[in-house]
Design a protein around this motif. Structure first.
Motif, short mmCIF file in Angstrom:
data_model
loop_
_atom_site.label_atom_id
_atom_site.label_comp_id
_atom_site.label_asym_id
_atom_site.label_seq_id
_atom_site.Cartn_x
_atom_site.Cartn_y
_atom_site.Cartn_z
N VAL A 102 17.10 -31.06 14.01
CA VAL A 102 17.50 -30.31 15.47
C VAL A 102 19.04 -29.87 14.94
O VAL A 102 19.70 -30.54 14.36
N GLN A 103 19.14 -28.67 15.43
CA GLN A 103 20.50 -27.90 15.11
C GLN A 103 20.83 -27.59 16.56
O GLN A 103 20.20 -26.58 17.12
N VAL A 104 21.94 -28.13 17.18
CA VAL A 104 22.62 -27.78 18.45
C VAL A 104 23.23 -26.43 18.43
O VAL A 104 24.38 -26.50 17.59
N GLU A 105 22.87 -25.65 19.17
CA GLU A 105 23.60 -24.41 19.08
C GLU A 105 24.81 -24.35 20.19
O GLU A 105 25.93 -23.78 19.86
N SER A 106 24.50 -24.87 21.24
CA SER A 106 25.26 -25.03 22.35
C SER A 106 24.97 -26.16 23.39
O SER A 106 24.00 -26.17 23.71
N LEU A 107 26.17 -26.38 23.85
CA LEU A 107 25.95 -27.36 24.93
C LEU A 107 26.49 -26.69 26.15
O LEU A 107 27.70 -26.67 26.36
N THR A 221 -0.90 -40.44 20.36
CA THR A 221 -0.05 -41.82 20.24
C THR A 221 0.42 -42.04 18.88
O THR A 221 0.14 -41.20 18.09
N ASP A 222 0.91 -43.08 18.46
CA ASP A 222 1.57 -43.36 17.10
C ASP A 222 0.50 -43.64 16.24
O ASP A 222 0.48 -43.86 15.03
N GLU A 223 -0.71 -43.72 16.67
CA GLU A 223 -2.01 -44.03 15.70
C GLU A 223 -2.42 -42.70 15.02
O GLU A 223 -3.24 -42.73 14.13
N ASP A 224 -2.44 -41.65 15.89
CA ASP A 224 -2.41 -40.22 15.27
C ASP A 224 -1.22 -39.46 14.84
O ASP A 224 -1.52 -38.55 13.99
N LEU A 225 -0.29 -39.48 15.40
CA LEU A 225 0.79 -38.73 15.02
C LEU A 225 2.12 -39.58 14.99
O LEU A 225 2.52 -40.45 15.97
N MET A 226 2.73 -39.57 13.72
CA MET A 226 3.97 -40.50 13.52
C MET A 226 5.26 -39.40 13.59
O MET A 226 5.46 -38.72 12.68
N LEU A 227 5.91 -39.57 14.42
CA LEU A 227 7.23 -38.58 14.77
C LEU A 227 8.24 -39.26 14.15
O LEU A 227 8.81 -40.59 14.61
N TYR A 228 9.20 -38.63 13.30
CA TYR A 228 10.34 -39.24 12.83
C TYR A 228 11.42 -38.18 12.44
O TYR A 228 11.41 -37.12 12.34
N TRP A 229 12.69 -38.50 12.49
CA TRP A 229 13.81 -37.84 12.00
C TRP A 229 13.76 -37.60 10.49
O TRP A 229 13.65 -38.63 9.50
N LYS A 230 13.54 -36.37 10.36
CA LYS A 230 13.05 -36.19 8.62
C LYS A 230 14.52 -36.44 7.64
O LYS A 230 14.19 -37.22 6.49
N SER A 231 15.61 -36.67 8.16
CA SER A 231 16.68 -36.81 7.12
C SER A 231 17.56 -37.75 7.92
O SER A 231 18.73 -37.92 7.40
N GLY A 232 17.03 -38.80 8.68
CA GLY A 232 17.87 -39.90 9.33
C GLY A 232 19.13 -39.02 10.17
O GLY A 232 18.61 -38.18 10.94
N ASP A 233 20.36 -39.58 10.11
CA ASP A 233 21.38 -39.15 11.00
C ASP A 233 21.57 -37.67 10.57
O ASP A 233 22.14 -36.98 11.35
N GLU A 234 21.30 -37.41 9.32
CA GLU A 234 21.86 -36.08 9.08
C GLU A 234 20.76 -34.93 9.62
O GLU A 234 20.76 -33.81 9.31
N SER A 235 19.48 -35.33 10.34
CA SER A 235 18.64 -34.50 10.86
C SER A 235 19.38 -33.93 11.94
O SER A 235 18.77 -32.84 12.33
N LEU A 236 20.28 -34.26 12.66
CA LEU A 236 21.02 -33.75 13.65
C LEU A 236 22.38 -32.93 13.12
O LEU A 236 23.26 -33.76 12.73
N SER A 237 22.44 -31.54 13.49
CA SER A 237 23.48 -30.84 12.96
C SER A 237 24.27 -30.13 14.26
O SER A 237 23.45 -29.65 15.10
N THR A 238 25.38 -29.86 14.33
CA THR A 238 25.93 -29.39 15.67
C THR A 238 27.02 -28.05 15.25
O THR A 238 27.58 -28.26 13.90
N ASP A 239 27.29 -27.35 16.00
CA ASP A 239 28.29 -26.22 15.86
C ASP A 239 29.58 -26.70 16.01
O ASP A 239 29.90 -27.31 16.88
N ASP A 240 30.61 -26.60 15.19
CA ASP A 240 31.82 -27.17 15.09
C ASP A 240 32.58 -26.45 16.55
O ASP A 240 33.55 -26.80 17.07
N ARG A 241 32.03 -25.31 16.78
CA ARG A 241 32.64 -24.56 18.01
C ARG A 241 32.38 -24.80 19.34
O ARG A 241 32.57 -24.25 20.33
N ILE A 242 31.46 -25.71 19.59
CA ILE A 242 30.98 -26.32 20.76
C ILE A 242 31.81 -26.96 21.38
O ILE A 242 32.55 -28.00 21.03
N SER A 243 32.06 -26.60 22.78
CA SER A 243 33.10 -27.09 23.54
C SER A 243 33.06 -27.09 25.16
O SER A 243 32.17 -26.07 25.52
#
Length: 492
Positions: A102-107, A221-243
């Motif tokens: 996920v890349q957060v564009e704005s809050l 369910t978890d028996e059919d689809l395993m949802l996971y973060w692709k790169s761990g904590d690096e899977s989430l990126s944010t824009d530095d200009r969010i305020s």
């Protein structure tokens, strides 16, 4: 004559021969020009044919890439029609892993009243579907828009506890699908979601809030689809200009866990957690400073004369109404929670201080009224306990009472008078406006002692009435300062 005629014929023949020669030369020039043009066209055609043959030979040597062929349809290349994409990849086998980043564009906003937040983000899914594999000698991927998404299988990820969400569609649907030759798929979309956030306002506005956006598969369910973060904590990126105007974004992090539903089973759930700390300066200017000034303004009445009833009453009522307005304004922008907030403690304590200042003047005014009544009773007793008044009584000192009134100082000055035998005096002419009274008081009489005790009590009442304002000038500010020290040391 004959010679002249022959000469003219010779001249005409010469002219004709000249015109004929010019015509022949012109015709020959035109013929040569035409032949040159024909030869140029042949040379050009021959060179184009040679170049075309060379290009054809080079294309024949380079293997064709079916992904770049305009004659090949996408459905035929990806074999969309040859498979049933209503079923997940590897149906009946192990769970298919689906990576997410996920890349957060704005809050966009945080609402305390609705207890929710609005976020715009890029949501990307990664999985492998061998049914979409294709042959490509260059190993290049193919990129499609949202029209192909409806024809293939994609993960059914949804936002848990979301109130509203939509995919942006300006100028077209903001969806991207990228397929690699080995069957790996990247599915990206731009989404704005409004989700619930359980907030605790017990320390408002000196609080910090932690909200989370939750992602989960709706059907698998978890028996059919395993949802996971692709790169761990690096899977989430944010824009530095969010305020945000009221909050400071302190931290973004990711977590994952299993969620259980009693009727369907266990599901993989991903969390986007972020912590917000509220800016206090706005509330200092809009709430705390006005409340403090109103409390200090209520103390002004302690320095106003207790006999100035309109001034002190109007000041007290004004401060009470202003505090009520501040409390109402703060609660209007807050949810109706059943517990006490930090700002409520400060505002209601300030309201109590303002209200007590009004009650303080009520007490002072009441005691002053009681004291005035006692003074009147003392004067009446002094009149009733005084010696009988007669005209012509001999006395060492006399006091003329006009209209039957006298002051306390005049009464006290009578101490020291002694009884003497009465002697007849000349009759004093009577006047309708005045009455002459001769008083004789003994210093050893019991009436004088009683009047002195009552006068002392009256003086103590007067002093105590003034003492209430004097003590209030110190007790009220000291107590409020002590409350502020405790309040800010606990909540800061």
């Amino acid at each position: 004559m004959e010679r002249r005629v022959q000469g003219s014929h010779m001249w005409i023949c010469t002219i004709k021969m000249a015109y004929l020669t010019k015509s022949l030369i012109l015709l020959w020039f035109l013929f040569v020009t035409h032949e040159c043009r024909k030869y140029g066209h042949r040379v050009r055609r021959w060179s184009i044919a040679v170049e075309t043959q060379k290009h054809a030979n080079s294309l024949a040597k380079k293997p064709p890439d079916v992904t770049k062929s305009h004659k090949t349809k996408t459905e035929q290349l990806l074999k969309v029609d040859d498979h049933d994409f209503t079923m997940r990849p590897a149906f009946g086998g192990p769970a298919i892993p689906v990576g997410v980043d996920v890349q957060v564009e704005s809050l966009d906003s945080i609402s305390e009243v609705d207890m929710d937040f609005t976020m715009t983000l890029y949501l990307r899914h990664y999985w492998k579907d061998e049914r979409l594999s294709f042959i490509s000698s260059t190993n290049k991927s193919m990129t499609f828009d949202g029209r192909l998404v409806k024809k293939i299988w994609v993960p059914d990820v949804f936002f848990v506890h979301s109130k509203r969400s939509f995919i942006h569609d300006t100028t077209t649907d903001n969806i991207m699908l990228r397929v690699f030759p080995d069957g790996h798929v990247l599915y990206s979309l731009r989404v704005t979601v409004t989700a619930a956030c359980n907030m605790d306002f017990s320390r408002f506005p000196l609080d910090s809030q932690t909200c989370s956006l939750e992602l989960e598969s709706y059907a698998y369910t978890d028996e059919d689809l395993m949802l996971y973060w692709k790169s761990g904590d690096e899977s989430l990126s944010t824009d530095d200009r969010i305020s945000l105007s009221q909050f400071l974004i302190q931290k973004f992090h990711t977590t994952s866990r299993l969620a259980f539903y009693s009727s369907t089973g266990w599901y993989n759930r991903l969390y986007i957690n972020f912590t917000l700390r509220r800016h206090i300066f706005f509330f200092l200017l809009q709430t705390y400073f006005p409340a403090t000034l109103m409390v200090m303004l209520s103390w002004v009445s302690f320095w106003i004369d207790r006999r100035a009833v309109p001034a002190r009453v109007s000041l007290g009522i004004t401060t009470v109404l202003t505090m009520s307005t501040i409390i109402t304004g703060v609660n209007a922008s807050m949810p109706r929670v059943s517990y006490i907030k930090a700002v409520d403690i400060y505002l209601w304590v300030s309201f109590v201080f303002v209200f007590l200042s009004v009650l303080e003047y009520a007490a002072v005014n009441y005691l002053s009224t009681v004291q005035d009544r006692r003074e009147r009773k003392m004067r009446e007793r002094a009149r009733s306990q005084s010696l009988p008044c007669t005209c012509g009584i001999s006395q060492t000192r006399t006091m003329i009472m006009l209209d039957g009134t006298y002051s306390e100082a005049d009464t006290n000055s009578l101490a020291g008078y002694t009884e003497e035998p009465m002697e007849e005096q000349e009759e004093v002419p009577k006047k309708p406006e005045h009455m002459v009274v001769h008083l004789s008081v003994s210093s050893e009489s019991t009436t004088t002692t009683t009047k002195k005790k009552k006068s002392l009590r009256t003086i103590s009442i007067i002093e105590n009435t003034h003492a209430i304002d004097k003590y209030s000038r110190m007790i009220f500010p000291g107590s409020y300062i002590f409350f502020n020290l405790i309040y800010w040391s606990v909540y800061c």
